[in-house]
Scaffold this motif. Sequence first.
Motif, mmCIF file in Angstrom:
data_model
loop_
_atom_site.group_PDB
_atom_site.id
_atom_site.type_symbol
_atom_site.label_atom_id
_atom_site.label_comp_id
_atom_site.label_asym_id
_atom_site.label_seq_id
_atom_site.Cartn_x
_atom_site.Cartn_y
_atom_site.Cartn_z
ATOM 1 N N SER A 296 0.811 -1.222 0.000
ATOM 2 C CA SER A 296 0.000 0.000 0.000
ATOM 3 C C SER A 296 0.839 1.265 0.000
ATOM 4 C CB SER A 296 -0.937 0.011 1.209
ATOM 5 O OG SER A 296 -0.195 0.093 2.407
ATOM 6 N N ASN A 297 2.071 1.187 0.528
ATOM 7 C CA ASN A 297 2.947 2.355 0.598
ATOM 8 C C ASN A 297 4.373 1.870 0.399
ATOM 9 O OD1 ASN A 297 4.824 4.265 1.868
ATOM 10 N ND2 ASN A 297 2.989 5.383 2.478
ATOM 11 N N LEU A 298 4.905 2.054 -0.801
ATOM 12 C CA LEU A 298 6.209 1.499 -1.156
ATOM 13 C C LEU A 298 7.314 1.996 -0.237
ATOM 14 C CD1 LEU A 298 7.845 -0.314 -3.047
ATOM 15 C CD2 LEU A 298 8.145 1.664 -4.542
ATOM 16 N N LYS A 299 7.348 3.280 0.065
ATOM 17 C CA LYS A 299 8.417 3.815 0.928
ATOM 18 C C LYS A 299 8.386 3.162 2.301
ATOM 19 C CE LYS A 299 10.391 7.912 3.079
ATOM 20 N NZ LYS A 299 11.099 7.032 3.951
ATOM 21 N N ARG A 300 7.199 3.065 2.877
ATOM 22 C CA ARG A 300 7.063 2.456 4.203
ATOM 23 C C ARG A 300 7.503 0.989 4.164
ATOM 24 N NH1 ARG A 300 1.141 2.710 6.310
ATOM 25 N NH2 ARG A 300 1.046 0.932 4.909
ATOM 26 N N SER A 301 7.134 0.277 3.116
ATOM 27 C CA SER A 301 7.526 -1.131 2.991
ATOM 28 C C SER A 301 9.027 -1.281 2.785
ATOM 29 C CB SER A 301 6.756 -1.800 1.853
ATOM 30 O OG SER A 301 5.406 -1.922 2.211
ATOM 31 N N ILE A 302 9.622 -0.403 1.992
ATOM 32 C CA ILE A 302 11.076 -0.447 1.785
ATOM 33 C C ILE A 302 11.806 -0.202 3.099
ATOM 34 C CG2 ILE A 302 13.007 0.813 0.749
ATOM 35 C CD1 ILE A 302 11.203 1.146 -1.755
ATOM 36 N N ASP A 303 11.337 0.777 3.877
ATOM 37 C CA ASP A 303 11.961 1.063 5.174
ATOM 38 C C ASP A 303 11.877 -0.154 6.085
ATOM 39 O OD1 ASP A 303 12.517 3.635 4.341
ATOM 40 O OD2 ASP A 303 10.855 4.554 5.440
ATOM 41 N N PHE A 304 10.734 -0.823 6.088
ATOM 42 C CA PHE A 304 10.547 -1.993 6.945
ATOM 43 C C PHE A 304 11.353 -3.184 6.443
ATOM 44 C CE2 PHE A 304 8.531 -6.021 7.848
ATOM 45 C CZ PHE A 304 8.395 -5.973 9.220
ATOM 46 N N TRP A 305 11.119 -3.565 5.198
ATOM 47 C CA TRP A 305 11.716 -4.791 4.671
ATOM 48 C C TRP A 305 13.205 -4.670 4.411
ATOM 49 C CZ3 TRP A 305 9.762 -9.520 4.674
ATOM 50 C CH2 TRP A 305 8.387 -9.661 4.834
ATOM 51 N N GLY A 306 13.686 -3.483 4.069
ATOM 52 C CA GLY A 306 15.102 -3.309 3.747
ATOM 53 C C GLY A 306 16.023 -3.761 4.870
ATOM 54 N N TRP A 307 15.769 -3.264 6.088
ATOM 55 C CA TRP A 307 16.656 -3.641 7.207
ATOM 56 C C TRP A 307 16.510 -5.117 7.550
ATOM 57 C CZ3 TRP A 307 15.570 -5.838 11.849
ATOM 58 C CH2 TRP A 307 14.227 -5.860 12.252
ATOM 59 N N PHE A 308 15.262 -5.644 7.508
ATOM 60 C CA PHE A 308 15.051 -7.052 7.853
ATOM 61 C C PHE A 308 15.740 -7.965 6.839
ATOM 62 C CE2 PHE A 308 12.606 -11.030 7.493
ATOM 63 C CZ PHE A 308 12.882 -11.564 8.748
ATOM 64 N N LEU A 309 15.540 -7.717 5.559
ATOM 65 C CA LEU A 309 16.156 -8.558 4.537
ATOM 66 C C LEU A 309 17.676 -8.454 4.580
ATOM 67 C CD1 LEU A 309 13.617 -8.072 1.630
ATOM 68 C CD2 LEU A 309 13.903 -10.093 3.084
ATOM 69 N N ASP A 310 18.196 -7.281 4.903
ATOM 70 C CA ASP A 310 19.639 -7.124 5.093
ATOM 71 C C ASP A 310 20.117 -8.029 6.230
ATOM 72 O OD1 ASP A 310 22.213 -5.746 4.576
ATOM 73 O OD2 ASP A 310 21.885 -4.973 6.614
ATOM 74 N N GLU A 311 19.369 -8.063 7.328
ATOM 75 C CA GLU A 311 19.705 -8.933 8.467
ATOM 76 C C GLU A 311 19.697 -10.405 8.053
ATOM 77 O OE1 GLU A 311 20.410 -8.338 11.758
ATOM 78 O OE2 GLU A 311 20.155 -6.164 11.753
ATOM 79 N N MET A 312 18.847 -10.752 7.096
ATOM 80 C CA MET A 312 18.728 -12.135 6.637
ATOM 81 C C MET A 312 19.748 -12.482 5.557
ATOM 82 S SD MET A 312 16.332 -13.510 8.438
ATOM 83 C CE MET A 312 17.037 -12.519 9.746
ATOM 84 N N GLY A 313 20.569 -11.517 5.142
ATOM 85 C CA GLY A 313 21.599 -11.777 4.148
ATOM 86 C C GLY A 313 21.223 -11.449 2.718
ATOM 87 N N TYR A 314 20.038 -10.871 2.517
ATOM 88 C CA TYR A 314 19.627 -10.456 1.173
ATOM 89 C C TYR A 314 20.390 -9.195 0.772
ATOM 90 C CZ TYR A 314 15.574 -13.609 1.175
ATOM 91 O OH TYR A 314 14.752 -14.706 1.179
ATOM 92 N N GLU A 315 20.517 -9.003 -0.514
ATOM 93 C CA GLU A 315 21.163 -7.800 -1.054
ATOM 94 C C GLU A 315 20.205 -7.096 -1.997
ATOM 95 O OE1 GLU A 315 24.769 -9.060 -2.934
ATOM 96 O OE2 GLU A 315 25.704 -9.619 -1.023
ATOM 97 N N PRO A 316 20.273 -5.761 -2.057
ATOM 98 C CA PRO A 316 19.434 -5.044 -3.031
ATOM 99 C C PRO A 316 19.680 -5.602 -4.424
ATOM 100 C CG PRO A 316 20.503 -3.501 -1.553
ATOM 101 C CD PRO A 316 21.115 -4.856 -1.284
ATOM 102 N N PHE A 317 18.610 -5.737 -5.186
ATOM 103 C CA PHE A 317 18.720 -6.366 -6.502
ATOM 104 C C PHE A 317 18.236 -5.438 -7.606
ATOM 105 C CE2 PHE A 317 16.793 -9.721 -9.470
ATOM 106 C CZ PHE A 317 17.963 -9.907 -10.172
ATOM 107 N N GLN A 318 16.982 -5.039 -7.573
ATOM 108 C CA GLN A 318 16.417 -4.186 -8.619
ATOM 109 C C GLN A 318 15.735 -2.980 -7.963
ATOM 110 O OE1 GLN A 318 13.849 -7.370 -9.728
ATOM 111 N NE2 GLN A 318 14.901 -7.753 -11.656
ATOM 112 N N GLU A 319 15.702 -1.883 -8.717
ATOM 113 C CA GLU A 319 15.006 -0.691 -8.222
ATOM 114 C C GLU A 319 14.432 0.071 -9.404
ATOM 115 O OE1 GLU A 319 16.028 3.426 -5.781
ATOM 116 O OE2 GLU A 319 17.466 1.774 -5.784
ATOM 117 N N TRP A 320 13.174 0.445 -9.300
ATOM 118 C CA TRP A 320 12.525 1.287 -10.300
ATOM 119 C C TRP A 320 11.501 2.143 -9.585
ATOM 120 C CZ3 TRP A 320 11.711 -3.728 -9.347
ATOM 121 C CH2 TRP A 320 10.412 -4.201 -9.220
ATOM 122 N N GLU A 321 10.858 3.046 -10.278
ATOM 123 C CA GLU A 321 9.975 4.020 -9.649
ATOM 124 C C GLU A 321 8.910 3.404 -8.747
ATOM 125 O OE1 GLU A 321 6.773 7.457 -10.910
ATOM 126 O OE2 GLU A 321 8.322 6.907 -12.350
#
Length: 131
Positions: A14-39
Amino acid sequence: MSKGFLHHIELYVSNLKRSIDFWGWFLDEMGYEPFQEWESGRSWRLGEVYIVFVQAETRFLEIPYHRGRVGLNHLAFHAASRQQVDEITRKLRGRGVTILYADKHPFAGGEDHYAVYFEDPDRMKVELAAP
C-alpha cells in the motif's frame, strides 16, 4: 538452478516507501542484497531467489490486505539460531513493530518451534524460525 525452487515472490504494497523502510533492514539482516530498483518497485536477492515489492495502484487500495482472506497468509524465514531470533525480536520491538502472539513468544508455534511472528506495514504476518 534447481527445479522446483522458488524463483521470486512479488508482493504488492500500500505504501512502497514504508515497505522499503521496513523490509530493507530485515532482509539485510537475513543476508539479502538489493537487486532491482525502479519508480514503483524494489527487490532484494538471496542466491537465486528474490523478493519484489511493488506499489499497488490507487484503485486497488480500497480493500486492504488481510492474511485471513484467500491468498498469502505469511512469509517464513529461516534464522541462523535462537540467538538470531532473540536479536531480531529486540530490534523489532525497538522499531515499534507489532509482535504477534507476544504472550506465547517465542513458542507460539509450539514447544518445539522457536520463532518470532510479526507484522509488516500492511499487516502481513512474517515469521523468523530458529533451526
